[in-house]
Design a protein around this motif. Structure first.
Motif: not given
Length: 142
Positions: A27, A29-30, A33, A50, A73, A116, A122, A124, A133
């Motif tokens: 993932v 992620a923004d 998240f 991202a 997404t 996720a 992930v 970040q 994301n």
């Protein structure tokens, strides 16, 4: 420093990408998240956005050609057909940079969270655009 590797790919992220196997998911992620509560492994990259991270990851990671949607997404809550700015940018990056460009898939918010939680890792980012994301499924290198 290494040549031909985007400098936003930290040693931890490079190691994680190398550890991933065919079919594993990652993932990107923004900033909003819930990575700490979702991810088995969380790699912090707040200094990047991202789309830059997606471009860097796709420079090394092949997408899985054997799954219907190797890049997905999160759908906008209440408007699943909307295409947020970040998602449009993701599609452009995938079209330009993926080894085998694909159309992005999308899944409902809580289905995205379920995937996720099961993802290998992930990442970040500091992405501030909403819905920034994306989940990528790793393919094989022939």
């Amino acid at each position: 420093m290494l040549r031909n590797i985007d400098p936003i790919l930290s040693p931890d992220l490079l190691f994680t990408l190398a550890e991933m196997g065919h079919g594993d998911e990652i993932v990107i992620a923004d900033a909003n998240f819930p990575a700490a509560s979702m991810g088995q492994r969380v790699i912090r990259a707040e200094a990047s956005n991202a789309t830059d991270m997606l471009r860097a990851v796709l420079s090394l990671l092949p997408l899985d050609p054997y799954v219907p949607e190797p890049a997905v997404t999160m759908q906008v809550v209440g408007d699943p057909t909307a295409v947020p700015e970040a998602v449009a940018a993701f599609q452009q990056v995938v079209s330009d940079c993926a080894d085998k460009p694909v159309r992005l898939g999308s899944v409902e918010r809580f289905a995205f969270y379920d995937r996720a939680r099961a993802a290998f890792a992930v990442v970040q980012t500091g992405e501030r655009r909403l819905y920034g994301n994306i989940i990528l499924t790793k393919g094989v290198i022939g």
